[in-house]
Structure formats: C-alpha cells, structure tokens
Write an enzyme that holds these catalytic residues in place. Sequence first.
Site, PDB file in Angstrom:
ATOM      1  N   LYS A  80       0.759  -1.136   0.108  1.00 49.24           N
ATOM      2  CA  LYS A  80       0.054   0.044   0.154  1.00 49.24           C
ATOM      3  C   LYS A  80       0.929   1.267  -0.068  1.00 49.24           C
ATOM      4  CE  LYS A  80      -0.868  -0.095   5.079  1.00 49.24           C
ATOM      5  NZ  LYS A  80      -0.154   1.262   5.501  1.00 49.24           N
ATOM      6  N   ASP A  81       2.314   1.308   0.359  1.00 46.04           N
ATOM      7  CA  ASP A  81       2.921   2.233   0.118  1.00 46.04           C
ATOM      8  C   ASP A  81       3.854   2.618  -1.264  1.00 46.04           C
ATOM      9  OD1 ASP A  81       2.826   2.765   3.002  1.00 46.04           O
ATOM     10  OD2 ASP A  81       4.635   1.596   3.581  1.00 46.04           O
ATOM     11  N   ARG A 146       0.949  10.830  13.420  1.00 50.12           N
ATOM     12  CA  ARG A 146       2.089  10.176  12.570  1.00 50.12           C
ATOM     13  C   ARG A 146       2.923   9.411  13.788  1.00 50.12           C
ATOM     14  NH1 ARG A 146       5.135  12.019   8.726  1.00 50.12           N
ATOM     15  NH2 ARG A 146       6.082   9.991   8.739  1.00 50.12           N
ATOM     16  N   THR A 151       4.208   4.225  18.867  1.00 46.41           N
ATOM     17  CA  THR A 151       3.917   5.463  19.255  1.00 46.41           C
ATOM     18  C   THR A 151       2.382   5.713  19.143  1.00 46.41           C
ATOM     19  OG1 THR A 151       6.185   6.182  18.488  1.00 46.41           O
ATOM     20  CG2 THR A 151       4.400   8.026  18.881  1.00 46.41           C
ATOM     21  N   CYS A 254      -1.458   7.566  -3.063  1.00 47.16           N
ATOM     22  CA  CYS A 254      -1.724   6.341  -2.413  1.00 47.16           C
ATOM     23  C   CYS A 254      -2.529   7.114  -0.853  1.00 47.16           C
ATOM     24  CB  CYS A 254      -0.276   5.750  -1.763  1.00 47.16           C
ATOM     25  SG  CYS A 254       0.445   4.695  -3.198  1.00 47.16           S
TER      26      CYS A 254
END
Length: 323
Positions: A80-81, A146, A151, A254
């Site tokens: 998907k990247d 992000r 994280t 994308c």
Amino acid sequence: MTSTVRIGTRGSALAVTQTTTVAEALAAAGGVDYELVRIKTEGDILKGSLAQIGGTGVFVAALREALLDDRCDVAVHSLKDLPTGMAEGLRIAAYPARVDVRDALCARDGLTLAELPAGAKVGTGSPRRAAQLRAARPDLEVIDIRGNVETRLGRVRGMHGPEVIEGKKGDLDGVVLAAAGLSRLDRTETITELLDPAVMLPAPGQGSLAVECRTADATDGSALAKAMQDYDDEATRLSVTAERALLARLEAGCSAPIGALATLAGDVLRLEAVVCRPDGTRLLRSSLETNSPDMEAATGLGARLAEDLLAKGAGELTPLAGS
C-alpha cells in the site's frame, strides 16, 4: 549473484519484522544466506501528515535507489506504500500470500466503534480511514497522527507503548491501524474490533507485501530468481493488480481517500471500491467482477471500475488527476 542476498528494508520495527519474514522464506527456498540492509527513507525523517510530506511514495524512493545503486539485491515494501508506476530497471518479482486486509480499532476499555462515546478522539494518519470513520460515526473527533505502531498505541488511554511523544500519552480514545501490521508485531491483543470492509474498505494492496528487485535479477535463472518465482502467490497478484489498476486509472496518490478490495472466489475476481469526500459526508461505492481472470483481465477490471466511479462523479468528491 553471490550466495548472500542483501535485502533492503526500512528501519522501523514493523518493516524489519516483515522483511525478516520474507528474507527467511527466500533464503530457505534458494539455499542462500541473507543480510538485512537498513535504508533510511524521507518518510522516516520528515514530519507532518502523509499528504504534506508527499504521500506514501516517500517511504519507497530510497529503497529503490539502493537497488539501482547495487547497495541491496532485494527490497521489501508494504504494497500500500508503493506508487502504482513501475520504476525503470526494477520489477516486483513476488507478492507473498496476502494476510488480513482489515483495519483494526484499538480503543480504550475494550470499546468497539459503535460503543465509543460521542466526542471520542480517534487517531489515524490515513485520509481514507479518517473519511470512513467520519461517515460511520460523524460524532467522533478524528485526529491526524504520525509515528510508528508503538507510538500510536501509546496515545490511547490505558495502552502503554515504549515510545511516547512528549505530551501525547493517553490523549486519545482509540487509533485505527492495519490488522496485518499489528499481527506481524504480535500486538493483536490491543485490537478491540476488526472493522468490517462494509464499514471501512481497506487501502489498495493492504495486507500485502511486494518483493522488488532489479529486472535482470528476476529472470537470470539464479537460485534467488527461482525462489522469488516460487514465493509469488497468484491469487494475491491478481487481486492487488486489480486494486492498483483502479488507483492508477484514477491517478490518485496512495494517500487519497480511496479504498479498494479485490477477492478471488473460484474463477470469479470481484473488485469493490469506495471514493470518499475527506469530511466523510459522502461516499461513492461501486463493484464489478470478471470471470476466469488473468493479469490482463485483472488490470482491465480495475480500469473499468475506475471509469464507472468517475462517471458517477468520483472527481467531485476528492481531487483525482484522472477525472
């Protein structure tokens, strides 16, 4: 080709984990040793939202440069990247068998999407997920985030990850992540709901990896070339080819709010797609299928469904260069 294959990867825990899985499979099949070559990409350095830093292609360019510069022999990408355009001199030699395509909600107190209270804060870095979240639950507050998986999990109240952004620990009620990544990192215990594609259609290629190499190395008859050919999963290749053909015809990045999922049942390949207004106030969903698919038919299916969506006004919902 030497007996030790150099396999390029991003440095994140998820990237290294999934690359190691591929490396071990190729090494076992080809009877070769491997070493991981960690490549730092722009996406790992730049801050800001995915759209602001140039879309998911920022995670790919450095790996492709490393292949072309002969610093590694193979690169492993989250599909998907990967931009839909092929890079000159390179080829996707294998699509391993696809794993879970779904998105996963990781929420405080075991809550599902329906159970989250009005005003709950849910984080995602994906415009596609954000739009479909807003469509399903317009009373939620969707927060752009992000960071790597740990994280993001660390921002959910009650979930403790080792990496936490200063001042942003436990500030969210939930986050939405790819189920495949959580599974590869052995973090499925954080999932409170696997979101049905009827509610949240995944990104084109989600749950799939792409094994890329120099074009000559894919067909040189070496043990590595044979291992990559054997590692390729036909059903996955057909499905993701249809999804990526749709994305290519729409000429959407994308990071565009577009979901697509192709499924192969017997000799029928079915493709469903959604184009979203970013605020979630309107979704355009459509599907088509083809019988006895090959690569040409899969590509044609994606292009035809894209044309159908464009004819129904997809370009009015979000900027599409192909409209």
